[in-house]
Design a protein around this motif. Sequence first.
Motif, mmCIF file in Angstrom:
data_model
loop_
_atom_site.group_PDB
_atom_site.id
_atom_site.type_symbol
_atom_site.label_atom_id
_atom_site.label_comp_id
_atom_site.label_asym_id
_atom_site.label_seq_id
_atom_site.Cartn_x
_atom_site.Cartn_y
_atom_site.Cartn_z
ATOM 1 N N GLU A 5 0.777 -1.201 -0.101
ATOM 2 C CA GLU A 5 -0.093 0.191 0.063
ATOM 3 C C GLU A 5 0.933 1.353 0.161
ATOM 4 O OE1 GLU A 5 -3.531 2.261 0.126
ATOM 5 O OE2 GLU A 5 -3.112 0.364 -0.588
ATOM 6 N N ARG A 6 2.030 1.343 0.673
ATOM 7 C CA ARG A 6 2.875 2.466 0.798
ATOM 8 C C ARG A 6 3.603 2.565 -0.513
ATOM 9 N NH1 ARG A 6 7.053 3.862 5.287
ATOM 10 N NH2 ARG A 6 8.218 5.390 4.309
ATOM 11 N N LYS A 7 3.909 1.452 -1.065
ATOM 12 C CA LYS A 7 4.609 1.568 -2.485
ATOM 13 C C LYS A 7 3.426 2.128 -3.552
ATOM 14 C CE LYS A 7 7.150 -0.829 -5.912
ATOM 15 N NZ LYS A 7 7.832 -2.148 -6.178
ATOM 16 N N ARG A 8 2.419 1.777 -3.584
ATOM 17 C CA ARG A 8 1.155 2.213 -4.359
ATOM 18 C C ARG A 8 0.716 3.669 -4.248
ATOM 19 N NH1 ARG A 8 -3.889 3.569 -4.257
ATOM 20 N NH2 ARG A 8 -3.918 3.237 -2.039
ATOM 21 N N ILE A 9 0.853 4.155 -2.755
ATOM 22 C CA ILE A 9 0.681 5.555 -2.777
ATOM 23 C C ILE A 9 2.002 6.478 -3.172
ATOM 24 C CG2 ILE A 9 0.451 7.071 -0.808
ATOM 25 C CD1 ILE A 9 -1.321 4.870 0.785
ATOM 26 N N SER A 10 3.118 5.732 -2.983
ATOM 27 C CA SER A 10 4.166 6.666 -3.466
ATOM 28 C C SER A 10 4.331 6.787 -4.636
ATOM 29 C CB SER A 10 5.506 5.997 -2.691
ATOM 30 O OG SER A 10 5.659 5.948 -1.380
ATOM 31 N N GLN A 11 3.834 5.785 -5.577
ATOM 32 C CA GLN A 11 3.869 5.855 -6.930
ATOM 33 C C GLN A 11 2.759 6.771 -7.435
ATOM 34 O OE1 GLN A 11 5.950 4.539 -9.347
ATOM 35 N NE2 GLN A 11 4.861 5.988 -10.468
ATOM 36 N N GLU A 12 1.616 7.008 -6.888
ATOM 37 C CA GLU A 12 0.505 7.821 -7.055
ATOM 38 C C GLU A 12 1.191 9.130 -6.907
ATOM 39 O OE1 GLU A 12 -2.993 6.814 -5.061
ATOM 40 O OE2 GLU A 12 -3.297 4.991 -5.932
ATOM 41 N N LEU A 13 1.594 9.494 -5.742
ATOM 42 C CA LEU A 13 2.133 10.807 -5.443
ATOM 43 C C LEU A 13 3.180 11.356 -6.491
ATOM 44 C CD1 LEU A 13 2.474 13.235 -3.582
ATOM 45 C CD2 LEU A 13 4.352 12.030 -2.247
ATOM 46 N N ARG A 14 4.011 10.405 -6.752
ATOM 47 C CA ARG A 14 5.078 10.805 -8.001
ATOM 48 C C ARG A 14 4.396 11.142 -9.189
ATOM 49 N NH1 ARG A 14 8.197 6.608 -5.540
ATOM 50 N NH2 ARG A 14 7.267 5.098 -6.741
ATOM 51 N N ASP A 15 3.301 10.231 -9.642
ATOM 52 C CA ASP A 15 2.609 10.403 -10.689
ATOM 53 C C ASP A 15 1.950 11.853 -10.894
ATOM 54 O OD1 ASP A 15 3.427 8.130 -11.759
ATOM 55 O OD2 ASP A 15 1.547 7.087 -11.286
ATOM 56 N N THR A 16 1.162 11.927 -9.588
ATOM 57 C CA THR A 16 0.636 13.480 -9.308
ATOM 58 C C THR A 16 1.559 14.707 -9.514
ATOM 59 O OG1 THR A 16 -1.065 12.536 -8.109
ATOM 60 C CG2 THR A 16 -0.795 14.772 -7.617
ATOM 61 N N ASN A 17 2.830 14.158 -8.985
ATOM 62 C CA ASN A 17 3.724 15.556 -9.170
ATOM 63 C C ASN A 17 4.169 15.776 -10.301
ATOM 64 O OD1 ASN A 17 3.778 16.322 -6.292
ATOM 65 N ND2 ASN A 17 5.427 14.882 -5.801
ATOM 66 N N GLU A 18 4.483 14.763 -11.146
ATOM 67 C CA GLU A 18 4.918 14.739 -12.700
ATOM 68 C C GLU A 18 3.838 15.287 -13.534
ATOM 69 O OE1 GLU A 18 7.040 14.696 -15.960
ATOM 70 O OE2 GLU A 18 7.740 14.281 -13.800
ATOM 71 N N THR A 19 2.607 14.835 -13.061
ATOM 72 C CA THR A 19 1.385 15.844 -13.906
ATOM 73 C C THR A 19 1.328 17.274 -13.626
ATOM 74 O OG1 THR A 19 0.008 13.659 -13.922
ATOM 75 C CG2 THR A 19 -1.087 15.907 -14.153
ATOM 76 N N LEU A 20 1.603 17.632 -12.367
ATOM 77 C CA LEU A 20 1.664 19.062 -11.726
ATOM 78 C C LEU A 20 2.715 19.812 -12.565
ATOM 79 C CD1 LEU A 20 0.379 21.453 -10.259
ATOM 80 C CD2 LEU A 20 1.647 20.526 -8.456
ATOM 81 N N ARG A 21 3.750 19.221 -12.478
ATOM 82 C CA ARG A 21 4.940 19.947 -13.002
ATOM 83 C C ARG A 21 4.686 20.064 -14.597
ATOM 84 N NH1 ARG A 21 8.462 19.102 -16.411
ATOM 85 N NH2 ARG A 21 8.026 17.040 -16.836
ATOM 86 N N ALA A 22 4.254 19.029 -15.267
ATOM 87 C CA ALA A 22 3.829 19.368 -16.745
ATOM 88 C C ALA A 22 3.018 20.503 -16.965
ATOM 89 C CB ALA A 22 3.433 17.695 -17.298
ATOM 90 N N VAL A 23 1.857 20.529 -16.140
ATOM 91 C CA VAL A 23 0.716 21.457 -16.408
ATOM 92 C C VAL A 23 1.400 22.837 -16.269
ATOM 93 C CG1 VAL A 23 -1.208 22.549 -15.144
ATOM 94 C CG2 VAL A 23 -1.222 20.087 -15.587
ATOM 95 N N VAL A 24 2.363 23.080 -15.063
ATOM 96 C CA VAL A 24 3.088 24.363 -14.727
ATOM 97 C C VAL A 24 3.958 24.439 -15.992
ATOM 98 C CG1 VAL A 24 4.770 25.517 -13.360
ATOM 99 C CG2 VAL A 24 2.765 24.273 -12.292
ATOM 100 N N GLU A 25 4.584 23.776 -16.385
ATOM 101 C CA GLU A 25 5.741 23.893 -17.368
ATOM 102 C C GLU A 25 4.799 24.498 -18.888
ATOM 103 O OE1 GLU A 25 8.792 24.485 -17.500
ATOM 104 O OE2 GLU A 25 8.782 24.151 -15.189
#
Length: 93
Positions: A5-25
């Motif tokens: 579960e922790r690994k899944r949540i960590s991956q979701e957080l990484r994916d969300t951060n990457e999406t946010l970075r792409a939107v900002v850029e």
Amino acid sequence: RYAIERKRISQELRDTNETLRAVVETSPVTLIVLATDGTVQRWNMTAQRVFGLTAEEVIGRPAPFLEQSPPEIASALAAAFSGEEAISNLELR
């Protein structure tokens, strides 16, 4: 089970951060994130076109527009940095 579960949540957080970075850029709006001391933390491609400075030139340094800001803008930014108020929809011309 906890580790999975922790690994899944960590991956979701990484994916969300990457999406946010792409939107900002890729935003057509100038997006600049400042630290409380006025140094630039994020600088998107639109900011680069508007100000003529790359992210590498400004990140970690004082925002180039703060020195030239009218007193009311400087005052509003100082209040926001101190936590007294928030700023949204600030438009610099």
